[in-house]
Design an enzyme around this catalytic site. Structure first.
Site, PDB file in Angstrom:
ATOM      1  N   LEU A 110      29.731  35.614  42.873  1.00  0.00           N
ATOM      2  CA  LEU A 110      31.134  35.400  42.567  1.00  0.00           C
ATOM      3  C   LEU A 110      31.879  36.679  42.924  1.00  0.00           C
ATOM      4  CD1 LEU A 110      31.024  33.637  39.053  1.00  0.00           C
ATOM      5  CD2 LEU A 110      31.496  32.588  41.268  1.00  0.00           C
ATOM      6  N   ASP A 111      33.092  36.546  43.409  1.00  0.00           N
ATOM      7  CA  ASP A 111      33.881  37.719  43.741  1.00  0.00           C
ATOM      8  C   ASP A 111      34.028  38.622  42.513  1.00  0.00           C
ATOM      9  OD1 ASP A 111      34.229  36.564  46.217  1.00  0.00           O
ATOM     10  OD2 ASP A 111      36.202  35.733  45.736  1.00  0.00           O
ATOM     11  N   LYS A 112      34.270  39.892  42.758  1.00  0.00           N
ATOM     12  CA  LYS A 112      34.385  40.864  41.672  1.00  0.00           C
ATOM     13  C   LYS A 112      35.408  40.441  40.628  1.00  0.00           C
ATOM     14  CE  LYS A 112      35.392  45.766  40.821  1.00  0.00           C
ATOM     15  NZ  LYS A 112      35.715  47.080  41.456  1.00  0.00           N
ATOM     16  N   HIS A 201      34.990  34.283  49.991  1.00  0.00           N
ATOM     17  CA  HIS A 201      36.326  34.106  49.388  1.00  0.00           C
ATOM     18  C   HIS A 201      36.900  32.718  49.690  1.00  0.00           C
ATOM     19  CE1 HIS A 201      36.423  38.198  48.098  1.00  0.00           C
ATOM     20  NE2 HIS A 201      36.677  38.739  49.281  1.00  0.00           N
TER      21      HIS A 201
END
Length: 253
Positions: A110-112, A201
Site C-alpha cells: 500500500l502506498d505510504k 498508484h
C-alpha cells in the site's frame, strides 16, 4: 519420537525457527535438560522430530509448532509496506517479536499515505498466488475524492481508463456513496472502487485520468478477505480459521 519422513526436522531447527535461541544456545539448554520430547529429556538437539505430532517442551512449556504465520494489519498512513527502509518506519516495526521470528513480509504493498488491509506472511506460495497478474484478485478501496464523482465516471471506470503512461486499465467497479460540500464551492465525493490489478498508484492515477484527485484512500478487502472493522489502525492480529479458508489455507498447519 519420529526419526524420519517428509515432515521431520532437526529439533534445534524447530526451536530456533520459533525464536527459542540460536543452535549454540539450544545445545547448552539441551545439556541442562531443558528440552523434552514425548516425555523424554533430549540431550542431542540434532535429533529429528515431527513438530506437528511430537510433544515438545522447552523449559517446561509445551510449544505449538507452525511453519507459517498469517497476519492481518490495519496499516496506518506514514508507514512503508516493506521489510526494511533506511528513512521510514516499515510495517515490520509494528509487529511483536513473537511474529517477527517467522520473518513475515507484506503481500503486495500500500502506498505510504494509504491505510487499510495489508496481509503479512512468510508463505511465499500464497503471496505468489495472491499477487499473480493472471489471477486478477479483486481489491476494494474506500476513498474521498476531490471533485464531484459522476455517473459518467462510473461508466468510464467500467470500461477501463487510460493512465498517464498510456496503459488502459481493466474495468473497475466504482460506487458513489455521497457528495459533501467543503466550502468555497469545493465538493468531495465518498466512493468505493474495486479493481482487479495492482499498477503503481493505480487508484489515484485512475481518478487523475478523469480529472479528479484522491485525498484519502483505504483498502478494505483483498479477494474475499476483508479488513476487520474492529481492528484499530496500526494494530494487527492473526487470521482466523475462517479467514485462512478464504485465502486457500484451511488450517494453521
Amino acid at each position: 519420537m519420529s526419526t524420519g519422513g517428509r515432515r521431520t526436522q532437526r529439533l534445534d531447527k524447530v526451536l530456533s525457527n520459533l525464536g527459542f535461541g540460536s543452535r549454540a544456545e539450544l545445545k547448552k539448554k539441551a545439556k541442562q535438560g531443558s528440552i523434552v520430547v514425548n516425555g523424554m529429556v533430549i540431550k542431542d538437539p540434532g535429533k529429528h522430530v515431527d513438530p506437528y505430532k511430537d510433544i515438545i517442551e522447552f523449559d517446561g512449556e509445551t510449544i505449538q509448532y507452525r511453519e507459517y504465520v498469517y497476519l492481518m494489519l490495519h496499516k496506518p498512513p506514514g508507514v512503508i509496506s516493506a521489510t526494511e527502509d533506511l528513512r521510514d518506519r516499515t510495517v515490520l516495526d509494528l509487529l511483536d517479536a513473537e511474529h517477527l521470528v517467522f520473518e513475515p513480509f507484506p503481500v503486495g504493498r500500500l502506498d505510504k499515505d494509504t491505510e487499510g488491509l495489508l496481509l503479512l506472511t512468510n508463505d511465499g506460495k500464497l503471496a505468489h498466488e495472491l499477487l499473480s497478474p493472471r489471477k486478477h484478485i479483486p481489491k476494494t478501496y474506500e476513498a474521498i475524492v476531490e471533485g464531484r464523482v459522476s455517473e459518467d465516471d462510473v461508466r468510464s471506470f467500467a470500461e477501463g481508463v487510460t493512465l498517464d503512461d498510456g496503459y488502459h486499465t481493466l474495468p473497475g467497479e466504482l460506487v458513489i456513496h455521497s457528495d459533501e460540500e467543503q466550502g468555497d464551492g469545493l465538493v468531495c465525493s465518498r466512493i468505493s472502487l474495486t479493481i482487479h490489478e495492482g499498477k503503481f498508484h493505480q487508484v489515484k492515477r485512475m481518478f487523475e485520468a478523469v480529472g479528479k484527485k484522491v485525498v484519502y484512500l483505504k483498502r478494505v478487502s483483498m479477494g474475499e478477505l476483508r479488513l476487520d472493522e474492529n481492528l484499530e489502525i496500526g494494530t494487527y492480529r492473526e487470521l482466523t480459521e475462517d479467514e485462512l479458508a478464504l485465502i486457500g489455507r484451511p488450517s494453521l498447519v
